[in-house]
Design a protein around this motif. Structure first.
Motif: not given
Length: 849
Positions: A116-118, A127-128, A189-191
């Motif tokens: 889970l990152e941005t 971020h992450g 935002a990426v999951a």
């Protein structure tokens, strides 16, 4: 010994004729046995196929639910991340380590998440903690990133299968755009979910040795395939069977079919398309797997049939088998009778039977719940005793048609007969019945069997819904009345104020008694017009024409307006005591808060009998609660609420009032409004002593924009502004122009098309006061034309409204930044409008009385 006795002592099988008959009987029995076994084998095969079909359907539904749950949790997590990012961005900056911790916590709540990152607006990792320190990851070339950046309205996007930049492992990506406080694109935002993890989850489902579980993307590309045999299929491969292609072309979202898969194995498949993402979940069971048991059963049945052929030679075995079959049939019949009786006795509707003479021969136990009669008592009564007189006539009229009915017809099978049942205690129960005739083989009526259902509660509910619909219509009518009153009130108010100002200047030079009386009369007329204006404003605040825009609302002012509206109701029942302490504003819709206050005050008044207002009181108070929330309390000295009723007071349609007196929606709506605003509503009550309803609402956040009705600045504008007043009502236009003529150069027009022609010819004004709702050319259309011609002039348009909006007008006002003002207009309001309009400022600083 008689001949008969002699014949009976000779074994029947010793006679050649009897032997031939026995051989024929054995042959017939053997043939019947073959047919029976053959049909059983076919039925068994069909049963196995049906079980396989049900298994694929259940597995597909379970997998869809599992995947939908995973995607939904990831979507909610992405929404939480986006909201947190927007909140921290609005506060000035995003704290990197704190936000990394936040992402780690969110990721830990979903076991299926791999990362889970941005990423920032350039596609760089922001971020992450799922990437090694110092890693530089760029996703700006990813399709999902480009789409989220280019299309602001998109929500969560599910990517096609990708290969991770760091892990080099196939995965699915769910992404959502990040927005700054001003709404601009800040990144994504990426999951990510590893496909091997999804495949591992599929391993928990049993599909046999040759079964498959497949997940395909909306374009049919292969995402995950779980199979125990056969060659693997490449990720993203779109090869599917013709049967599946045909079903998808026909628009099916789920279906079960049989066919040969891409690996050449014949299977029964079920596919389901996921509603949120469009992915296909496909489950297939191989024929060879689920028919293996049937083949074993078929071999066993064949062996039994061969043995049966040998055993049929024994007459005793035939007799024994016949007896056993007879016993099995008797037992099966008894079991069926028991099942049907249990079904009838457990039904909530009343099941009944009458014979040809119309006497009740059976009534199910539900009759005791419906009418208080036991089944035995009901059967002893003649059927008219159970019905009201109008219902008897209605049913007799229907039965009179029996003479013209053809044998074996069912004229009442689809007819629903409404009637009243007379209960044992004399009460009337609203019911509806449906029945079918019982016919003999020769076409005689043997009786009837039917079902009766209690619909009393449903009828009461329908009546309350009708009352609620009438109340909604009254709310809409109130908004229309406010609009129609505001237009004439504008020129009455403006003209009286103008006359009062002009006569006042004459009176200052030399007071004369007749002129003084005229001034006093005009002041009284102006005060009356002002009172009408406030009444219309209060009426509009509580109508349903208001939009639900959230803004800081003065609760005390809403309560005061509410008490004005309910004064006629409350003064005949109780004294109204106000304890309105200073409280901060709450972020809400003024109309919805008004609806809550109005319901609570009306309920308090209804709890107090009329006739003795001096002995009763209704107390309305505001205070700041210990936790910082705004507390509004409405207490009464009425009858109170009974303990058995208290748990249901917030249920929809629950009311202790009679039909037509209350909808049962008031407290339910109040509860829903308060909860939607993040607040609470509770009650303290004592039977015979009264009730106290308390509403707790969070205060509006610091810096929230105050609604237009609250602006109080009255700036002094530059002298002799050029003003265009555009209103289709000549009286309104002239009254506004007359009021502004002292300080401004005013042009008055009732023709929007003419005003546009003047603008096209080069004429310009400092402020354009434009009515929003005009029949020929609405204010929205005028604004669009001016915006295309001269955006600067379009920014100086101030819209005037009478209070009633179409959906198009409401959407327009929420979209454009122009100032707007509500009729009727007074001089002070017009001064503020001119100041805001001449600056071309947005509408949040323009008054709206």
């Amino acid at each position: 010994m008689s001949d008969g006795e002699q014949r009976s002592s000779v074994p029947a099988w010793s006679s050649p004729r009897a032997a031939r008959a026995l051989a024929v009987a054995v042959a017939i029995i053997d043939l019947l046995a073959v047919l029976l076994v053959g049909s059983s084998v076919e039925a068994s095969r069909q049963h196995h196929r049906e079980r396989a079909t049900a298994a694929t359907q259940n597995l597909a539904a379970a997998l869809e639910q599992y995947l939908a749950g995973v995607f939904e949790k990831v979507e909610l997590t992405l929404l939480t991340v986006a909201d947190e990012y927007a909140r921290e961005s609005a506060e000035g900056r995003v704290d990197g380590p704190v936000f990394d911790d936040f992402l780690a916590r969110q990721r830990g709540r979903i076991p299926q998440l791999h990362s889970l990152e941005t990423f920032d607006a350039d596609g760089k990792l922001a971020h992450g903690r799922d990437a090694p320190p110092g890693s530089v990851i760029d996703i700006s070339d990813r399709d999902y990133f480009r789409r989220l950046r280019a299309e602001p309205g998109l929500g969560v996007i599910v990517s096609r299968p990708l290969v991770g930049r760091l892990t080099a492992r196939p995965l699915l990506v769910l992404a959502r755009a990040l927005r700054r406080a001003d709404g601009s694109f800040a990144g994504v935002a990426v999951a990510s979910v590893l496909l091997e993890d999804l495949g591992s989850a599929f391993e928990g489902y049993d599909v046999g040795a040759r079964g498959v579980i497949v997940l395909r993307d909306p374009e049919l590309g292969l995402v995950v395939r779980r199979q125990t045999s056969g060659a693997p299929i490449a990720l993203g491969d779109r090869t599917v069977s013709p049967e599946l292609q045909a079903l998808l072309r026909d628009g099916h979202r789920s279906a079960t079919y049989s066919g040969v898969a891409v690996d050449g194995i014949e299977r029964t498949f079920t596919f389901r398309r996921m509603a949120r993402t469009g992915h296909l979940v496909i489950v297939g069971l191989a024929f060879d797997d689920y028919l293996a048991g049937w083949r074993r059963s078929t071999l066993l049945a064949t062996a039994v049939l061969a043995a049966f052929g040998l055993l049929t030679a024994a007459a005793a075995w035939l007799t024994l088998r016949a007896w056993r079959r007879h016993q099995a049939a008797v037992q099966d019949l008894a079991e069926q009778e028991t099942r049907f009786r249990l079904l009838a006795e457990s039904a909530t509707d009343v099941i009944w039977m009458v014979d040809a003479s119309r006497r009740l021969t059976y009534v199910s136990p539900a009759v005791q719940r419906l009418a208080g009669w036991t089944p035995e008592e009901a059967c002893r009564l003649r059927w008219p005793r159970l019905l009201s007189v109008p219902s008897i006539e209605r049913i007799r009229s229907a039965l009179a048609r029996l003479g013209a009915v053809a044998p074996h017809a069912q004229p009442f099978a689809d007819a629903l007969i409404e009637h009243e049942v007379v209960a044992k205690d004399g009460r009337r129960v609203q019911a509806e019945s449906r029945f079918s005739l019982l016919w003999s083989a020769d076409g005689q009526v043997l009786g009837a069997i039917g079902v009766t259902r209690d619909v009393t509660e449903r009828r009461e509910m329908q009546a309350r819904v009708h009352v609620a619909e009438r109340m909604a219509s009254l709310g809409t009518m109130a908004a229309g009345v406010a609009h129609e009153v505001n237009n004439p009130l504008t020129y009455v108010y403006g003209n009286v104020a103008f006359a009062l100002e002009r006569l006042g200047s004459l009176d200052a030079r030399g007071r004369q008694a007749p002129l003084g009386e005229a001034l006093q009369a005009l002041r009284e007329a102006l005060a009356g017009a002002d009172r009408v204006r406030h009444i219309v404003r209060d009426l509009k605040a509580f109508s349903r024409a208001e939009n639900d825009r959230l803004e800081p609302v003065d609760v005390v002012r809403v309560i005061e307006g509410c008490l004005k509206m309910t004064g006629t109701l409350t003064r005949e029942r109780a004294q109204v005591i106000l304890r309105l302490g200073p409280v901060p504003r709450v972020l809400a819709s003024e109309a919805r808060i008004g609806q809550v206050m109005l319901n609570l005050v009306v309920n308090a008044a209804h709890a107090i009998p009329e006739g003795d207002p001096g002995a009763n009181r209704i107390e309305v108070s505001t205070a700041l609660a210990a936790d910082g929330r705004v507390e509004v309390a409405v207490a009464d000295t009425g009858t109170g609420i009974a303990p058995d009723v208290l748990p249901r007071i917030f249920d929809p349609f629950f009311t202790t009032k009679g039909v037509g007196e209350g909808t049962g929606l008031g407290l339910s709506i109040c509860h829903g409004i308060v909860k939607a605003l993040g607040g609470e509503i509770d009650v303290e009550t004592a039977v015979g002593r009264g009730s106290r309803f308390r509403v707790l609402l969070p205060p509006a956040p610091a810096g929230a924009a105050i609604g237009r009705a609250e602006a109080s600045a009255e700036p002094a504008g530059p002298p002799r502004r050029r003003v265009l007043v555009l209103d289709d009502d000549p009286l309104v236009a002239r009254a506004i122009g007359r009021t502004l003529s002292r300080d401004c150069a005013v042009d008055v027009s009732t023709d929007p098309a003419q005003a546009l022609r003047r603008l096209h010819s080069g004429e310009r004004w400092d402020v354009i006061l434009c009515d929003l709702m005009m029949p020929e050319l609405a204010g929205m259309d005028v604004h669009a034309s001016v915006q295309e011609l001269d955006p600067g002039q379009a920014a100086r348009i101030v819209f005037m409204t009478g209070g009633a909006f179409t959906a198009r007008a409401r959407e327009f006002l929420e979209r454009v930044p122009n100032a707007r003002v509500e009729k009727p207009l007074d001089p002070a309001t017009l001064a503020q409008v001119l100041e805001a309009g001449s600056r071309g400022t947005p509408g949040d600083g323009t008054p709206e009385p």
